[in-house]
Motif scaffolding. Sequence first.
Motif, PDB file in Angstrom:
ATOM      1  N   PHE A   1       0.887  -1.261  -0.049  1.00  0.00           N
ATOM      2  CA  PHE A   1      -0.022   0.103   0.141  1.00  0.00           C
ATOM      3  C   PHE A   1       0.824   1.321  -0.116  1.00  0.00           C
ATOM      4  O   PHE A   1       2.036   1.308   0.631  1.00  0.00           O
ATOM      5  CB  PHE A   1      -0.870   0.101   1.188  1.00  0.00           C
ATOM      6  CG  PHE A   1      -1.978  -1.025   1.298  1.00  0.00           C
ATOM      7  CD1 PHE A   1      -3.046  -1.108   0.137  1.00  0.00           C
ATOM      8  CD2 PHE A   1      -2.043  -2.025   2.125  1.00  0.00           C
ATOM      9  CE1 PHE A   1      -3.825  -2.138   0.373  1.00  0.00           C
ATOM     10  CE2 PHE A   1      -3.079  -2.825   2.278  1.00  0.00           C
ATOM     11  CZ  PHE A   1      -3.937  -2.882   1.159  1.00  0.00           C
TER      12      PHE A   1
ATOM     13  N   SER B   1      -4.614   3.484  -3.025  1.00  0.00           N
ATOM     14  CA  SER B   1      -3.437   2.973  -2.386  1.00  0.00           C
ATOM     15  C   SER B   1      -2.908   1.740  -3.022  1.00  0.00           C
ATOM     16  O   SER B   1      -1.634   1.636  -2.960  1.00  0.00           O
ATOM     17  CB  SER B   1      -3.472   2.514  -0.837  1.00  0.00           C
ATOM     18  OG  SER B   1      -3.790   3.658  -0.044  1.00  0.00           O
TER      19      SER B   1
ATOM     20  N   THR C   1      -9.472  -1.245   1.634  1.00  0.00           N
ATOM     21  CA  THR C   1      -9.180   0.039   1.639  1.00  0.00           C
ATOM     22  C   THR C   1     -10.324   0.753   1.808  1.00  0.00           C
ATOM     23  O   THR C   1     -11.332   0.429   0.763  1.00  0.00           O
ATOM     24  CB  THR C   1      -7.934   0.863   1.158  1.00  0.00           C
ATOM     25  OG1 THR C   1      -8.245   0.667  -0.393  1.00  0.00           O
ATOM     26  CG2 THR C   1      -6.712   0.241   1.573  1.00  0.00           C
TER      27      THR C   1
ATOM     28  N   TYR D   1     -11.980   5.060   2.009  1.00  0.00           N
ATOM     29  CA  TYR D   1     -11.550   6.470   1.649  1.00  0.00           C
ATOM     30  C   TYR D   1     -12.813   7.333   2.228  1.00  0.00           C
ATOM     31  O   TYR D   1     -14.143   6.924   1.318  1.00  0.00           O
ATOM     32  CB  TYR D   1     -11.151   6.766   0.440  1.00  0.00           C
ATOM     33  CG  TYR D   1     -10.007   5.734  -0.233  1.00  0.00           C
ATOM     34  CD1 TYR D   1      -8.889   6.111  -0.234  1.00  0.00           C
ATOM     35  CD2 TYR D   1     -10.640   4.473  -0.366  1.00  0.00           C
ATOM     36  CE1 TYR D   1      -7.736   5.202  -0.724  1.00  0.00           C
ATOM     37  CE2 TYR D   1      -9.420   3.339  -0.939  1.00  0.00           C
ATOM     38  CZ  TYR D   1      -8.232   3.859  -0.975  1.00  0.00           C
ATOM     39  OH  TYR D   1      -7.342   3.105  -1.585  1.00  0.00           O
TER      40      TYR D   1
ATOM     41  N   TYR E   1      -9.032   7.432   6.502  1.00  0.00           N
ATOM     42  CA  TYR E   1      -8.632   6.430   5.587  1.00  0.00           C
ATOM     43  C   TYR E   1      -8.470   5.205   6.291  1.00  0.00           C
ATOM     44  O   TYR E   1      -8.110   4.986   7.644  1.00  0.00           O
ATOM     45  CB  TYR E   1      -7.139   6.503   5.048  1.00  0.00           C
ATOM     46  CG  TYR E   1      -6.520   5.524   4.180  1.00  0.00           C
ATOM     47  CD1 TYR E   1      -6.703   5.451   2.923  1.00  0.00           C
ATOM     48  CD2 TYR E   1      -5.511   4.650   4.937  1.00  0.00           C
ATOM     49  CE1 TYR E   1      -5.982   4.362   2.224  1.00  0.00           C
ATOM     50  CE2 TYR E   1      -4.791   3.846   4.489  1.00  0.00           C
ATOM     51  CZ  TYR E   1      -5.116   3.583   2.988  1.00  0.00           C
ATOM     52  OH  TYR E   1      -4.352   2.611   2.421  1.00  0.00           O
TER      53      TYR E   1
ATOM     54  N   GLN F   1      -7.293   0.632   6.407  1.00  0.00           N
ATOM     55  CA  GLN F   1      -6.878  -0.628   5.755  1.00  0.00           C
ATOM     56  C   GLN F   1      -7.661  -1.789   6.574  1.00  0.00           C
ATOM     57  O   GLN F   1      -7.476  -1.907   7.842  1.00  0.00           O
ATOM     58  CB  GLN F   1      -5.537  -0.802   5.895  1.00  0.00           C
ATOM     59  CG  GLN F   1      -4.906   0.154   4.688  1.00  0.00           C
ATOM     60  CD  GLN F   1      -3.175   0.105   4.818  1.00  0.00           C
ATOM     61  OE1 GLN F   1      -2.536  -0.818   5.574  1.00  0.00           O
ATOM     62  NE2 GLN F   1      -2.574   0.956   4.091  1.00  0.00           N
TER      63      GLN F   1
ATOM     64  N   THR G   1      -2.355   0.750   9.387  1.00  0.00           N
ATOM     65  CA  THR G   1      -2.014   1.057   8.114  1.00  0.00           C
ATOM     66  C   THR G   1      -0.584   1.183   7.615  1.00  0.00           C
ATOM     67  O   THR G   1       0.265   1.506   8.635  1.00  0.00           O
ATOM     68  CB  THR G   1      -2.374   2.437   7.833  1.00  0.00           C
ATOM     69  OG1 THR G   1      -1.960   3.313   8.836  1.00  0.00           O
ATOM     70  CG2 THR G   1      -4.158   2.541   7.894  1.00  0.00           C
TER      71      THR G   1
END
Length: 205
Positions: free
Chosen positions: A44, A84, A128, A130, A167, A169, A178
């Motif tokens: 990422f 990412s 991921t 956003y 954000y 993960q 992350t």
Amino acid sequence: MTTTRPSRRRTLLVVVALGAVAALVTVAVVVVPLLLPPGPRPLFQLPVACGETWRLGTYPGHDDYDVDLFPIEDDAWGRPVLASAAGEVTVAGINGTLGGRTPGDPDGPRGRGGGYWVKIDHGGRWETQYLHLLEPPLVRAGQRVEQGEQIGKVGSTGNSGAPHLHYEQRRGWAKVETWFNGLPSGITHDDREYTVTRTSRNCPP
């Protein structure tokens, strides 16, 4: 009449059996991949433009592993949000309500949830997310995206106090720390305020 009834009964049994087999295959296709262990972590990258330095942070009540990103220089409004890693968009729409915070009215009413958002499946049960994008996403569900492809713009929709990118993960169903460019961010819990700066290596090949 006596020869037709057994034939109809056999036909019904065959249809029921075929339906059961189809149902089992569907369950296997959906459930089995979820039971498999996650694959290796993708490499990422920060979801912002190559070479830019951003502040990554969290605060009490933000939720473990959640990361807010703010640019070190210039305004956050409208900055490109990039994928990412390569993957397939699974969600592109509205999470909660949008509210009314815009570049022209940054102190407008807050919405609820994540506002405009995108979720990407990177394979191996990695994904991921956003959130708080300025406008409707630039991608759609089912679309394949490459690492570094723009998926939206930084905004303040949803439950957001200022323009930034929220954000996450995820590995399987769980959020995880992350990592960017092969290194951990250090943001693992929200029991205290914590910030770190990172420079994006989300660069064209």
